[in-house]
Design an enzyme around this catalytic site. Sequence first.
Site, PDB file in Angstrom:
ATOM      1  N   LYS A 137       0.378  -1.123   0.147  1.00 24.15           N
ATOM      2  CA  LYS A 137       0.035   0.186  -0.387  1.00 24.15           C
ATOM      3  C   LYS A 137       0.957   1.216  -0.264  1.00 24.15           C
ATOM      4  CE  LYS A 137      -3.640   2.918   2.375  1.00 24.15           C
ATOM      5  NZ  LYS A 137      -4.483   2.542   3.969  1.00 24.15           N
ATOM      6  N   HIS A 275     -10.494 -29.161 -34.274  1.00 18.84           N
ATOM      7  CA  HIS A 275     -11.816 -28.113 -34.061  1.00 18.84           C
ATOM      8  C   HIS A 275     -13.112 -28.305 -33.168  1.00 18.84           C
ATOM      9  CE1 HIS A 275      -9.584 -25.781 -37.218  1.00 18.84           C
ATOM     10  NE2 HIS A 275     -10.535 -26.481 -38.359  1.00 18.84           N
TER      11      HIS A 275
END
Length: 515
Positions: A137, A275
């Site tokens: 932070k 596919h």
Amino acid sequence: MAIKRALVSVSDKSGIVEFCRELCALGVEVISTGGTKSLLAKEGVPVIGISDVTGFPEILDGRVKTLHPAVHSGLLAVRDSEEHQQQMKELGLDYIDLVVVNLYPFQETIAKPDVTYEDAIENIDIGGPTMLRSAAKNHAFVSVVVDAADYGSVLEEIKAEGDTTLETRKRLAAKVFRHTGSYDALISDYLSNVLGDPLPERMTVTYEKIQDLRYGENPHQKAAFYRKPLAPEGTLTTAEQLHGKELSYNNINDANAALLIVKEFDEPAVVAVKHMNPCGVGTGASIYEAYEKAYQADPTSIFGGIVAANRIIDGDTANLLSQIFLEIVLAPGFTEEALEILTKKKNIRLLKMGEFGSSKDRASQFVVTSIDGGMVVQESDVHAVEEADLKVVTDRQPTPEELKQLLFGWKVVKHVKSNAIVLAADNMTVGVGAGQMNRVGSAKIAIEQAGEKAKGSVLASDAFFPMGDTVELAAKAGITAVIQPGGSIKDEESIKVANEYGIAMVFTGVRHFKH
């Protein structure tokens, strides 16, 4: 500003001694805790104990040691705030400029097959994430390192400038929050599973990157390959690539589809995929025979496809595989002769999976699918039908051979895009119809592909027939038996048509939509 004080507390101690020795040589004061402090002291690295900073002993078996104002004020103080500076001075507190922390090994702990709930909970780190988050932070002033891979670059910057750059601190802070977020996600997932609540009110998933991919489905799309923590063996995320170019996004999806299908079978089996749909599936007494059948199922579509086998590839099978262009061959392993043959083909990818068993051994997992603005989550479809589950609904019973082929077709059809129709004969697919907007359309494609092989074959449908037209089509093609879920309000119509043509029909009571 210059880095003057560092707080170091790591579970994974790889490289930490060398890193801290370098820091000390640069005039940085090193503070440490517990086992890390003991290791540094043993290796002759000057180190200050955390208790000397806090004025408070490490207590409760080390559960409380860094959760103290003397630590977190040093991390969170805004250095250019006069008010903060005054408070720190009045309280006799010092700044901490660098935090080097990695966390208790929660993931490694729960990966152990004999782990107890108590052991898992004990390995939830509290102080470590708190220090990391405080430092991250306040990255405007504090450098924070959670990954040993960053030790070198951080040292280089400190040597050059006495401090890290703001850009580096931002990068390190972002990594920290990804790390702690992933850590918490793993803990919440573990606890949810212990409680039998795999679909809680909030779901956070975490994955770790395996590699960047050149692109996604198409060249204009970015893509990467990620692995779920604790991914089981025998999956693509744990495979060893023995040869060939890097896997592409489409390769990975197709290979996964092939792998899931081949896991349906206990006997030697080979699956060819194009596919995301199987174009050929075969089983046999050997993997050589299984591949021959998978190839003959559709010699055209297999070209440029992905082949998965559930047995080690031998030299004879490799000779067959080498005769056409294939993108990938994946198998539990390859003999030396097979590797010598296949590696002569420059571009083929060879994936060694290790033993992966069958789908019967695979517990249901939860599958996440992204949608625009969210995601949907479901259990994976690992349902298997046995002969005893089948209900014969026609006048004619299937013969033992028909029954065998029906179950074969049923294993395959669950992996074909809906609407799905599979024709099977002699332990191989002879026709596959996938992804059509109506079931008759899929049946027509499968029958056309099968040609003369349709005669005497059996038909598997992933969902029920809304009317009797598909059965009518099957009868005219010479198909002798049908397996389908049943459950349509017009089941009787399909049964009537089957009886008229002497077709045996069985219901499974389970559908296998795959979208």
